[in-house]
Write an enzyme that holds these catalytic residues in place. Structure first.
Site, PDB file in Angstrom:
ATOM      1  N   VAL A 136       0.817  -1.211   0.000  1.00 55.67           N
ATOM      2  CA  VAL A 136       0.000   0.000   0.000  1.00 55.67           C
ATOM      3  C   VAL A 136       0.853   1.264   0.000  1.00 55.67           C
ATOM      4  CG1 VAL A 136      -1.652   1.339   1.372  1.00 55.67           C
ATOM      5  CG2 VAL A 136      -1.987  -1.109   1.067  1.00 55.67           C
ATOM      6  N   ALA A 137       1.985   1.249   0.682  1.00 53.20           N
ATOM      7  CA  ALA A 137       2.768   2.478   0.846  1.00 53.20           C
ATOM      8  C   ALA A 137       4.235   2.137   1.101  1.00 53.20           C
ATOM      9  CB  ALA A 137       2.204   3.300   2.010  1.00 53.20           C
ATOM     10  N   VAL A 139       7.944   4.066   3.111  1.00 53.25           N
ATOM     11  CA  VAL A 139       8.306   5.024   4.154  1.00 53.25           C
ATOM     12  C   VAL A 139       9.676   5.637   3.862  1.00 53.25           C
ATOM     13  CG1 VAL A 139       8.731   5.342   6.622  1.00 53.25           C
ATOM     14  CG2 VAL A 139       6.943   3.753   5.859  1.00 53.25           C
ATOM     15  N   LYS A 153       5.189   8.406   5.389  1.00 57.51           N
ATOM     16  CA  LYS A 153       4.569   7.271   4.701  1.00 57.51           C
ATOM     17  C   LYS A 153       3.814   7.795   3.487  1.00 57.51           C
ATOM     18  CE  LYS A 153       1.833   3.129   5.755  1.00 57.51           C
ATOM     19  NZ  LYS A 153       1.174   2.374   6.859  1.00 57.51           N
ATOM     20  N   ASP A 288      -1.936  -6.037  14.459  1.00 59.60           N
ATOM     21  CA  ASP A 288      -0.882  -6.553  13.583  1.00 59.60           C
ATOM     22  C   ASP A 288       0.477  -6.438  14.288  1.00 59.60           C
ATOM     23  OD1 ASP A 288      -0.111  -7.768  11.243  1.00 59.60           O
ATOM     24  OD2 ASP A 288       0.103  -5.921  10.101  1.00 59.60           O
TER      25      ASP A 288
END
Length: 526
Positions: A136-137, A139, A153, A288
């Site tokens: 998704v991304a 950093v 991010k 998570d």
């Protein structure tokens, strides 16, 4: 028709990938009729055998190769052992969300478009190479113009469109399967797609993840066990999130932790305490907590540092009470009480036999009671319990499955630091403190008083709503298939309401005094 064709072409690519990873086993037992020969053809044309890997590992490899949406699908299925089985769920739980990074040119364009200023005006320095890249991304480390060390991010370009395309495919497949495949409705594939859509909605809007981090930080403000980085809201938008940089050691680097002089036993206990504080005390937990999202600060005596707040879980007070009482009953061998709390929580239908369910609880608990506490896994216990409850008509509680999955992960992290950690010895003080605060008579009285106060507070609005309904019904025109109140009915309703209001005044006064008495009792018992 064009949409169906597009989905079928995508399915062809997916089938080829599954064949390459030897993951077509997932469909071999499905009642797909003539489609079974197609599976054989895919295996012949594109397949290879990977007997050295478990089925779950092969499935995880296929999902990882297919990209962001499928990685997230694997993560959703990892908390649904009721659908895929315990073994597959465990292997999918290890599916790590890593992809090659995208270019700095793309990342810079996203930052400037979202924050409305040149990168040089926002940051004194920003590293062009990311320190982490996921589906998704990714950093980037940076320093703000006022000298603060931060992590930035940035959402992956095109990821929203990719998810939209694949979610449409998943929804189409789920609906088709429920309509055409016998027995598929029981597995509720559309519910799985809904869960995936909910997860993705948060992860694709980094403002929502930032809000989750901020809430968790508020819950742990000044806590000696954990640090949640602060959000830089001035440099956060839908596709960019900026947080204070953490400087801790990765919790999976045992050698570095020992070299820093940290007590691994205490660190393992801290991981358990931090999770229990989130789940029991706050009812809001990081779902998570694997090794990659946990760091340790030697400068702060081994304080945990958490990152990545895209997947969070919530537990209401009813669920927290259920968990505390149920675990306590299992640990003391009180099988009848273990059964009763399921019925009290409404998880098992009231028409089922409490004694029979107590016997089922005994079948799970007794085999573990005589084992050393270091060998008792709370996550495994809950997994077995949820399997048995299905026999008694308990509908799948997805929030409990997310909790169970997180418990398994937390146990794994703690025991990787100290294989002899006594989970129950660490958990007992946290659970007992919470129980004293929330299960004692004074707490119950306070809750009753709060509930009554809330009802009294809302009563004028309820009465106003009834009056508005009566007035609306008196003037509304009849509509086909609708509920119509005649003028005569409205008159009777108004008369009944007036009579009821007169009758309510005396009981409401009594209710108010009862509420005050309950509140005073709660305060005196504190």
């Amino acid at each position: 028709m064009l949409t169906d064709l597009r989905h079928l072409l995508r399915l062809f690519a997916i089938g080829r990938c599954f064949a390459r990873q030897d993951a077509l086993f997932l469909l071999r037992d499905a009642p797909v009729g003539g489609g079974r020969s197609m599976l054989g053809l895919f295996q012949t044309l594109f397949g290879r055998r990977r007997p050295n890997l478990r089925e779950g590992e092969r499935l995880a490899a296929a999902l990882g190769e297919l990209g962001p949406s499928f990685i997230k699908l694997g993560q959703v299925l990892s908390v649904r052992p009721d659908l895929v089985g315990a073994a597959l769920a465990e292997d999918l739980g290890r599916l790590r969300d890593k992809l090659p990074p995208f270019s700095w040119v793309e990342a810079k364009a996203v930052i400037e478009a979202e924050l409305g200023a040149p990168v040089d005006a926002l940051f004194a320095h920003i590293e062009t190479e990311p320190v982490a890249a996921a589906s998704v991304a990714q950093v980037h480390l940076a320093e703000t113009s006022d000298g603060r060390a931060v992590a930035v991010k940035v959402l992956r370009p095109g990821v929203e469109e990719a998810f939209a395309r694949d979610l449409a495919l998943f929804a189409w497949l789920a609906e088709t399967a429920e309509q055409r495949v016998a027995g598929m409705e029981r597995l509720r594939p559309r519910d799985v797609v809904t869960s995936l859509r909910d997860w993705v909605a948060i992860e694709l809007d980094l403002r929502l993840e930032a809000a989750a981090a901020s809430e968790l930080r508020d819950n742990f403000r000044d806590d000696p066990d954990v640090l949640v980085p602060a959000i830089d809201w001035q440099r956060t938008a839908r596709r960019v999130m900026t947080v204070d940089r953490i400087r801790g050691l990765p919790i999976e680097d045992r050698a570095a932790l020992q070299e820093a002089g940290l007590d691994l036993h205490e660190l393992a206990a801290r991981v358990i305490r931090v999770f229990l504080k989130q789940a029991l005390r706050d009812g809001y937990f990081h779902a998570d907590m694997h090794h990659g999202n946990l760091f340790v600060s030697p400068e702060q005596g081994g304080r945990l540092e958490l990152v990545d707040f895209g997947i969070m879980g919530r537990l209401d007070m009813k669920t927290r009470r259920f968990m505390a009482e149920m675990l306590g009953a299992f640990l003391t061998g009180n099988w009848r009480r273990a059964a009763e709390v399921h019925f009290e929580a409404g998880y098992v239908p009231a028409d089922r036999d409490v004694d029979a369910f107590a016997q089922a609880c005994r079948s799970i608990g007794e085999p573990i009671l005589d084992r050393p506490v270091t060998e008792i896994s709370i996550g495994r216990l809950l997994a077995q319990l949820f399997q048995i409850t299905e026999t008694f008509g308990m509908r799948t509680q997805t929030h409990l499955l997310l909790l169970q999955k997180t418990m398994v992960t937390v146990e794994g992290v703690a025991r990787s630091l100290d294989p002899e950690i006594n989970f129950w010895e660490v958990a007992r003080p946290v659970i007992e403190d919470w129980a004293r605060e929330n299960l004692a008579p004074a707490a119950r009285l306070r809750e009753m008083a709060d509930s009554l106060t809330d009802t009294l507070r809302r009563l004028p609005a309820i009465l106003d709503g009834l009056e508005a309904l009566a007035q609306t019904g008196a003037t509304a025109a009849p509509t086909a298939g609708g509920l119509v109140l005649s003028a005569e009915s409205v008159t009777r309703l108004a008369e009944a309401q007036a009579a009821a209001t007169a009758k309510r005044q005396r009981p409401l006064l009594w209710s108010l005094w009862v509420g005050i008495a309950l509140l005073l009792a709660a305060l005196l018992l504190d």
